[in-house]
Design a protein around this motif. Structure first.
Motif, PDB file in Angstrom:
ATOM      1  N   THR A  85     -33.485  -4.858 -11.858  1.00 10.68           N
ATOM      2  CA  THR A  85     -34.502  -3.723 -12.025  1.00 10.68           C
ATOM      3  C   THR A  85     -33.561  -2.580 -12.906  1.00 10.68           C
ATOM      4  O   THR A  85     -32.592  -2.346 -12.069  1.00 10.68           O
ATOM      5  N   ASN A  86     -34.256  -2.024 -13.783  1.00  8.40           N
ATOM      6  CA  ASN A  86     -33.608  -0.875 -14.218  1.00  8.40           C
ATOM      7  C   ASN A  86     -34.841   0.113 -14.585  1.00  8.40           C
ATOM      8  O   ASN A  86     -35.809  -0.152 -15.431  1.00  8.40           O
ATOM      9  N   LEU A  87     -34.973   1.307 -13.951  1.00 10.65           N
ATOM     10  CA  LEU A  87     -35.865   2.357 -14.163  1.00 10.65           C
ATOM     11  C   LEU A  87     -35.303   3.552 -14.460  1.00 10.65           C
ATOM     12  O   LEU A  87     -34.287   3.811 -14.079  1.00 10.65           O
ATOM     13  N   GLN A  88     -35.907   4.145 -15.433  1.00 10.17           N
ATOM     14  CA  GLN A  88     -35.407   5.640 -16.077  1.00 10.17           C
ATOM     15  C   GLN A  88     -36.592   6.451 -16.516  1.00 10.17           C
ATOM     16  O   GLN A  88     -37.493   5.831 -16.911  1.00 10.17           O
ATOM     17  N   PHE A  89     -36.465   7.924 -16.411  1.00 13.27           N
ATOM     18  CA  PHE A  89     -37.502   8.881 -17.020  1.00 13.27           C
ATOM     19  C   PHE A  89     -36.761   9.999 -17.238  1.00 13.27           C
ATOM     20  O   PHE A  89     -35.602  10.086 -17.083  1.00 13.27           O
ATOM     21  N   LEU A  90     -37.354  10.703 -18.430  1.00 17.01           N
ATOM     22  CA  LEU A  90     -36.826  11.783 -19.056  1.00 17.01           C
ATOM     23  C   LEU A  90     -38.069  12.767 -19.247  1.00 17.01           C
ATOM     24  O   LEU A  90     -39.229  12.223 -19.556  1.00 17.01           O
ATOM     25  N   LEU A  91     -37.934  14.030 -18.652  1.00 22.23           N
ATOM     26  CA  LEU A  91     -39.008  15.007 -18.849  1.00 22.23           C
ATOM     27  C   LEU A  91     -38.410  16.115 -19.212  1.00 22.23           C
ATOM     28  O   LEU A  91     -37.274  16.709 -19.091  1.00 22.23           O
ATOM     29  N   ARG A  92     -39.079  16.878 -20.292  1.00 19.56           N
ATOM     30  CA  ARG A  92     -38.829  17.920 -21.009  1.00 19.56           C
ATOM     31  C   ARG A  92     -39.722  18.933 -20.679  1.00 19.56           C
ATOM     32  O   ARG A  92     -40.952  18.928 -20.503  1.00 19.56           O
ATOM     33  N   PHE A  93     -39.287  20.394 -20.692  1.00 14.17           N
ATOM     34  CA  PHE A  93     -40.030  21.371 -20.376  1.00 14.17           C
ATOM     35  C   PHE A  93     -39.566  22.765 -20.753  1.00 14.17           C
ATOM     36  O   PHE A  93     -38.294  22.636 -21.068  1.00 14.17           O
TER      37      PHE A  93
END
Length: 519
Positions: free
Chosen positions: A511-519
């Protein structure tokens, strides 16, 4: 001073000189340009949208020249969309004679050319990743990895602070006039995927100008960019002990289509290519490749795809050399290996989507494998096709086998969408295969692929990794079964896989989970 410290010390010294030079590290926020997702919403394919998003981040003059090189209908469509989003390409009103009279007169439904492309948006970002490999074959410390990232991206700099497992690190990219530098564990001026790569982490968001490029081991780059505020020719020196103990040199072309590194003392280098060739004798082609190591002992891959739409004909192929997954290890670990390496070549010709000729050849030590095959649709239409597949397999070396595989599949292929479900019978044993691939909204891609083989099936099976290959796309596998799910987009990525090794009842889960949030 030792050579191994030379490059690092020069880069660090230059960084502090720039840091205290009085230049503002946090310029005011600027207007965003159209993103990849925005272009896809307007009807462009994923590949076209990525290219448009990348080109629109250049100066207005370069973007304007690039548009003028496109086919006329595509130019008109781009101009119409820019106008729709109130993006101006020219700083003042223009007449028909000042840009392209043919475009203005060809199709009146598209308004005249809009005016200035704003520069890329500045933003803060946070990201994270979690990886779990559930298997009895590895120690616990190698099964789980997690990371958290926070940083800022601007026109002339990127800064990131990271926590990878229990280690804290950071990286900075900074440019002042023609001088560029990249220091730390993330940013580098070259697009090479495997250069100094951290073997425990990877980024699913590694795109042009991304704040989350591939995580690397400590590396330092100092060089010149031929254009102070654009993506020009880059040339400089680097120091990365994961690659070579001594400093080396690097080069990267505009748009990062071609790049290389070279460490003279250790003779370790790397090459990279990722380029498209449009309308070359009617063919649209793309080539991707990366090689690393020494000239007499290198590893890597070359993947090419070409199509001629007027003939409804496509060709793709891959070449690669690997050694027990060595491509994922630091480059110093690649050289002077004495084990068995694998050289594989695969080619495929596809006509009208469903007529296929293919061939494969592999040499792994004294194990030689080869095969040819063909796909013939029995019936087909807009709904898809029922396809008969024939493959002739041969293995020589320690074992000698020959077998014919016959299979029946349902397939549906249109644009970037693909469905292929069916099975093959070989030497009295069966294997089941499935592949589904769909571009989704907002720049996301979903792909599911799998293979199930009867136990004790002779010879390995051909397995296509992903349709949207950014790496070699076909390999040989002998596991009883392997299932993969991949969902990747601009803000979220999920990779799942399940497999069972041949001769065992134990399953391996990943399992590989990634996230990226810009603000």
């Amino acid at each position: 001073m030792e050579w191994r410290k030379f490059g690092r010390n020069v880069c660090i010294l230059a960084f502090f000189c720039l840091l205290f030079s009085g230049k503002n590290l946090f310029p005011e926020v600027k207007e965003p340009v159209l993103t990849t997702q925005s272009w896809m919403k307007e009807g462009f394919t994923l590949k076209e949208s990525v290219q448009l998003a990348s080109q629109s981040q250049k100066t207005k003059e370069e973007f304007r020249k690039w548009i003028e090189q496109r086919p006329k209908k595509e130019q008109n469509k781009i101009h119409f969309i820019l106008k729709k989003h109130n993006i101006k390409l020219y700083s003042k009103p223009v007449t028909k004679s000042s840009y392209n009279k043919k475009i203005a007169n060809e199709d009146k439904k598209y308004p005249e050319v809009p005016q200035t492309i704003p520069s890329q948006q500045d933003y803060f970002f946070i990201g994270g990743s979690y990886q779990n490999l559930d298997t009895r074959y590895l120690p616990k410390s190698e099964k789980n990895h997690s990371g958290f990232y926070i940083g800022k991206k601007a026109e002339d700099h990127k800064i990131i602070l990271e926590k990878r497992d229990e280690k804290f690190s950071g990286s900075v990219f900074y440019q002042i006039s023609y001088l560029q530098m990249n220091l730390g564990n993330r940013y580098k001026p070259i697009p090479h995927f495997y250069f100094a790569k951290d073997p425990d982490f990877y980024s699913a968001f590694d795109r042009t100008n991304s704040p989350l490029t591939q995580p690397i081991l400590s590396s330092y780059f100092l060089g010149l960019n031929s254009k102070p505020k654009e993506d020009g020719h880059k040339l400089g020196i680097y120091h990365s002990e994961a690659v070579s103990k001594e400093p080396g040199v690097y080069y990267s072309s505009p748009n990062q289509s071609y790049s290389f590194t070279w460490a003279p003392y250790s003779r370790i280098g790397s090459l990279y290519i990722n380029d498209s060739y449009k309308n070359l004798s009617g063919w649209d082609s793309n080539v991707q490749g990366e090689a690393m190591g020494r000239t007499d002992q290198f590893y890597g891959f070359l993947y090419a795809r070409s199509e001629k739409k007027s003939w409804d004909l496509g060709v793709d192929g891959t070449l690669y050399r690997d050694y027990n997954g060595i491509l994922s290890l630091p480059m110093q670990n690649m050289v002077d290996q004495t084990g068995v390496r694998q050289d594989l070549q695969f080619g495929r010709l596809r006509w009208k989507q469903y007529f296929v000729l293919e061939g494969l050849q592999s040499k792994e030590g004294l194990r030689y494998e080869s095969g040819i095959g063909g796909h013939i649709p029995l019936i087909f239409g807009d709904w898809g096709a029922v396809v008969f597949r024939y493959r002739d397999y041969t293995e020589a070396g320690f074992n000698r086998f020959h077998a014919v595989g016959r299979g029946l599949f349902y397939e549906w292929r249109k644009d970037k969408n693909a469905i292929s479900i069916g099975g093959e019978v070989r030497t009295g044993r069966q294997q089941f295969e499935a592949k589904l691939s769909f571009p989704l909204q907002y720049g996301y891609i979903l792909e599911i692929s799998g293979i199930y083989r009867d136990k004790k099936m002779e010879m390995r099976s051909w397995f296509e990794n992903w349709s949207y290959a950014a790496d070699y796309n076909v390999n040989l596998m002998e596991r009883n079964e392997l299932w993969k799910l991949k969902l990747v987009g601009p803000e979220f990525s999920l990779n799942l896989s399940l497999s069972q090794k041949s001769g065992t009842e134990t399953y391996i889960y990943y399992t590989n989970l990634q996230f990226l949030l810009r603000f």
